[in-house]
Design a protein around this motif. Structure first.
Motif, PDB file in Angstrom:
ATOM      1  N   ARG A 160       0.778  -1.258  -0.017  1.00 33.24           N
ATOM      2  CA  ARG A 160       0.020  -0.078   0.063  1.00 33.24           C
ATOM      3  C   ARG A 160       0.766   1.275  -0.156  1.00 33.24           C
ATOM      4  N   HIS A 161       2.108   1.276   0.261  1.00 36.12           N
ATOM      5  CA  HIS A 161       2.983   2.535   0.255  1.00 36.12           C
ATOM      6  C   HIS A 161       4.237   2.228   0.105  1.00 36.12           C
ATOM      7  N   PHE A 162       4.965   3.347  -0.017  1.00 32.84           N
ATOM      8  CA  PHE A 162       6.358   3.143  -0.238  1.00 32.84           C
ATOM      9  C   PHE A 162       7.148   4.296   0.230  1.00 32.84           C
ATOM     10  N   LEU A 163       8.518   4.097   0.377  1.00 34.14           N
ATOM     11  CA  LEU A 163       9.581   5.223   0.851  1.00 34.14           C
ATOM     12  C   LEU A 163       9.944   5.990  -0.046  1.00 34.14           C
ATOM     13  N   ALA A 164      10.391   7.172  -0.148  1.00 42.29           N
ATOM     14  CA  ALA A 164      11.158   7.607  -1.046  1.00 42.29           C
ATOM     15  C   ALA A 164      12.698   7.429  -1.256  1.00 42.29           C
ATOM     16  N   ASN A 165      13.083   6.829  -0.268  1.00 36.16           N
ATOM     17  CA  ASN A 165      14.509   6.414  -0.254  1.00 36.16           C
ATOM     18  C   ASN A 165      14.750   4.893  -0.955  1.00 36.16           C
ATOM     19  N   ASN A 166      13.455   4.314  -1.567  1.00 34.90           N
ATOM     20  CA  ASN A 166      13.798   3.088  -1.951  1.00 34.90           C
ATOM     21  C   ASN A 166      12.691   2.748  -2.925  1.00 34.90           C
ATOM     22  N   VAL A 167      12.520   3.479  -3.966  1.00 30.59           N
ATOM     23  CA  VAL A 167      11.584   3.224  -4.801  1.00 30.59           C
ATOM     24  C   VAL A 167      11.997   3.757  -6.234  1.00 30.59           C
ATOM     25  N   ALA A 168      11.127   3.007  -7.102  1.00 28.27           N
ATOM     26  CA  ALA A 168      11.566   3.222  -8.630  1.00 28.27           C
ATOM     27  C   ALA A 168      10.126   3.227  -9.331  1.00 28.27           C
ATOM     28  N   PHE A 169       9.903   4.241 -10.275  1.00 27.96           N
ATOM     29  CA  PHE A 169       9.106   4.575 -11.117  1.00 27.96           C
ATOM     30  C   PHE A 169       9.355   4.478 -12.557  1.00 27.96           C
ATOM     31  N   ARG A 170       8.373   3.732 -13.095  1.00 24.61           N
ATOM     32  CA  ARG A 170       8.385   4.153 -14.615  1.00 24.61           C
ATOM     33  C   ARG A 170       8.115   5.451 -15.172  1.00 24.61           C
ATOM     34  N   ARG A 171       8.853   5.981 -16.073  1.00 25.24           N
ATOM     35  CA  ARG A 171       9.250   7.389 -16.422  1.00 25.24           C
ATOM     36  C   ARG A 171       7.651   8.197 -16.517  1.00 25.24           C
ATOM     37  N   ASP A 172       6.804   7.525 -17.139  1.00 23.09           N
ATOM     38  CA  ASP A 172       5.429   8.304 -17.512  1.00 23.09           C
ATOM     39  C   ASP A 172       4.482   8.220 -16.123  1.00 23.09           C
ATOM     40  N   VAL A 173       4.859   7.317 -15.392  1.00 22.87           N
ATOM     41  CA  VAL A 173       3.808   7.459 -13.980  1.00 22.87           C
ATOM     42  C   VAL A 173       4.520   8.428 -13.274  1.00 22.87           C
ATOM     43  N   PHE A 174       5.638   8.528 -12.687  1.00 19.41           N
ATOM     44  CA  PHE A 174       6.275   9.488 -12.058  1.00 19.41           C
ATOM     45  C   PHE A 174       5.819  11.124 -12.795  1.00 19.41           C
ATOM     46  N   ALA A 175       6.245  11.100 -13.912  1.00 15.95           N
ATOM     47  CA  ALA A 175       6.196  12.418 -14.708  1.00 15.95           C
ATOM     48  C   ALA A 175       4.690  12.965 -14.287  1.00 15.95           C
ATOM     49  N   ALA A 176       3.680  12.249 -14.383  1.00 18.91           N
ATOM     50  CA  ALA A 176       2.430  12.733 -14.182  1.00 18.91           C
ATOM     51  C   ALA A 176       2.150  12.783 -12.797  1.00 18.91           C
ATOM     52  N   ARG A 177       2.806  12.312 -11.867  1.00 15.55           N
ATOM     53  CA  ARG A 177       2.590  12.457 -10.449  1.00 15.55           C
ATOM     54  C   ARG A 177       3.759  12.812  -9.524  1.00 15.55           C
ATOM     55  N   LEU A 178       4.324  14.051  -9.688  1.00 17.30           N
ATOM     56  CA  LEU A 178       5.693  14.286  -8.850  1.00 17.30           C
ATOM     57  C   LEU A 178       5.290  14.472  -7.424  1.00 17.30           C
ATOM     58  N   PHE A 179       5.973  14.311  -6.587  1.00 19.08           N
ATOM     59  CA  PHE A 179       5.970  14.729  -5.183  1.00 19.08           C
ATOM     60  C   PHE A 179       5.441  15.946  -4.785  1.00 19.08           C
ATOM     61  N   GLU A 180       4.635  15.987  -4.035  1.00 19.95           N
ATOM     62  CA  GLU A 180       4.040  17.449  -3.755  1.00 19.95           C
ATOM     63  C   GLU A 180       4.451  17.937  -2.380  1.00 19.95           C
ATOM     64  N   PRO A 181       5.566  18.594  -2.368  1.00 25.42           N
ATOM     65  CA  PRO A 181       6.014  18.886  -0.795  1.00 25.42           C
ATOM     66  C   PRO A 181       4.836  20.043  -0.496  1.00 25.42           C
ATOM     67  N   ARG A 182       4.764  19.866   1.087  1.00 18.67           N
ATOM     68  CA  ARG A 182       3.590  20.568   1.573  1.00 18.67           C
ATOM     69  C   ARG A 182       4.254  21.247   3.008  1.00 18.67           C
ATOM     70  N   ALA A 183       4.086  22.258   3.174  1.00 18.16           N
ATOM     71  CA  ALA A 183       4.685  23.137   4.335  1.00 18.16           C
ATOM     72  C   ALA A 183       4.423  22.388   5.715  1.00 18.16           C
ATOM     73  N   ASP A 184       3.144  21.835   5.750  1.00 14.50           N
ATOM     74  CA  ASP A 184       2.643  21.278   6.977  1.00 14.50           C
ATOM     75  C   ASP A 184       2.869  19.727   7.105  1.00 14.50           C
ATOM     76  N   LEU A 185       3.820  19.323   6.247  1.00 14.70           N
ATOM     77  CA  LEU A 185       4.348  17.863   6.397  1.00 14.70           C
ATOM     78  C   LEU A 185       5.827  17.773   6.446  1.00 14.70           C
ATOM     79  N   HIS A 186       6.252  16.876   7.046  1.00 14.95           N
ATOM     80  CA  HIS A 186       7.639  16.976   7.531  1.00 14.95           C
ATOM     81  C   HIS A 186       8.338  15.730   5.966  1.00 14.95           C
ATOM     82  N   ARG A 187       7.633  14.559   6.166  1.00 16.27           N
ATOM     83  CA  ARG A 187       8.077  13.470   5.199  1.00 16.27           C
ATOM     84  C   ARG A 187       6.737  12.874   4.554  1.00 16.27           C
ATOM     85  N   GLY A 188       6.033  13.549   4.558  1.00 17.76           N
ATOM     86  CA  GLY A 188       4.551  12.941   4.217  1.00 17.76           C
ATOM     87  C   GLY A 188       4.290  12.998   2.701  1.00 17.76           C
TER      88      GLY A 188
END
Length: 312
Positions: A160-188
């Motif tokens: 159900r989840h992954f960690l950003a320190n150990n994950v891989a994406f097919r290019r088109d999947v990640f390109a359409a869904r970049l990480f969304e940094p939020r000021a109210d989250l630390h590592r969320g």
């Protein structure tokens, strides 16, 4: 056929540990040597991207020598943050698959090969590796609490989840869904993306042999600070977690205000206890007594609860 692969390494975590340039360079140098020593030529990435906030040219040359290959350095604005560095690193790649690692993690032999192997199946879009803490009473407790894979209904061997320190994406999947940094989250942000993938029914495949070791907190102060931040992230994500992962009849749990993260923490503790029981039967990496590990897990959960209450 193995797809072309890029590896993106960030230095944000290393700078958090020790902001001195020499410490950052030395930490990354050790990691690059480790990757060379534990990989076969065939399993190495086609591109390696290093994001940084201003490495000197001599330091970049030093890292190239350590890697024994060309590296692509991507300078990010000071204070850009962990997830934005990863997004910018991705933008500098050209490959079919992009893997993300952290500068302060320690990969097991052939980690990257195991992480990208599932992509020989063209239907695989996301692969999560298995992250652990170094064996110790604290490390075993934290691994069970933070990193225990939770099976996903989207497919056999999926989580159900992954960690950003150990994950891989097919290019088109990640390109359409970049990480969304939020000021109210630390590592969320990786949690936010994991929830989105689940809602869009994009499976996260688990590569259990792609193991990397996360740095264990160096002392009580760091442990408490990190747990408070994790608890705060959980409190802010609790409604979305409940709506996404719980049956519709139980989605109301996410609307209970400060009670919601407490319920989720209780469920996580049950999962951790089951994981510890399984690992104990299979002989845990450390020799710490089960009661000690369980006590630490309870204490850590209490810290997370404290952070969750303070983070609302």
């Amino acid at each position: 056929m193995k797809p072309s692969t890029a590896l993106v390494l960030e230095t944000d975590n290393l700078a958090t540990i020790d902001a001195h340039a020499e410490a950052v360079v030395a930490g990354l140098e050790r990691l690059l040597v480790r990757l060379v020593e534990t990989s076969t030529p065939r399993s190495q990435a086609d591109e390696v991207i290093v994001t940084h906030e201003g490495l000197a040219a001599r330091d970049q040359a030093r890292l190239v020598r350590a890697a024994g290959r060309a590296l692509r350095f991507v300078e990010v604005p000071e204070g850009a943050g962990y997830y934005e560095a990863k997004n910018r690193g991705f933008a500098a790649t050209t490959t079919e698959v992009v893997a993300f690692g952290d500068g302060d993690c320690w990969p097991e032999p052939r980690w990257l090969e195991a992480l990208v192997q599932p992509f020989v199946d063209p239907d695989v879009g996301v692969v999560a590796g298995r992250t652990v803490y170094a064996p110790s009473a604290l490390g075993d407790a934290l691994t069970a609490i933070d990193f225990e894979p939770v099976p996903s209904p989207l497919g056999h061997g999926c989580v159900r989840h992954f960690l950003a320190n150990n994950v891989a994406f097919r290019r088109d999947v990640f390109a359409a869904r970049l990480f969304e940094p939020r000021a109210d989250l630390h590592r969320g942000a990786c949690g936010v993306l994991g929830l989105r993938l689940h809602r869009e029914r994009i499976p996260i495949h688990l590569a259990s042999d792609a193991v990397t070791t996360h740095r264990t907190p160096s002392g009580t102060a760091e442990l408490v600070a990190r747990r408070m931040k994790r608890g705060s992230d959980l409190a802010r994500l609790a409604p979305d977690i409940a709506r996404t992962h719980l049956p519709p009849a139980l989605a109301w749990i996410g609307a209970l205000g400060p009670v919601s993260p407490m319920v989720l923490l209780g469920g996580r503790l049950v999962t951790a206890a089951a994981a510890l029981a399984r690992r104990r039967r299979a002989h845990l990496p450390s020799r710490a007594p089960t009661a000690t590990i369980a006590s630490i897990a309870l204490a850590v959960t209490a810290l997370d609860a404290w952070g969750a209450l303070g983070g609302r």
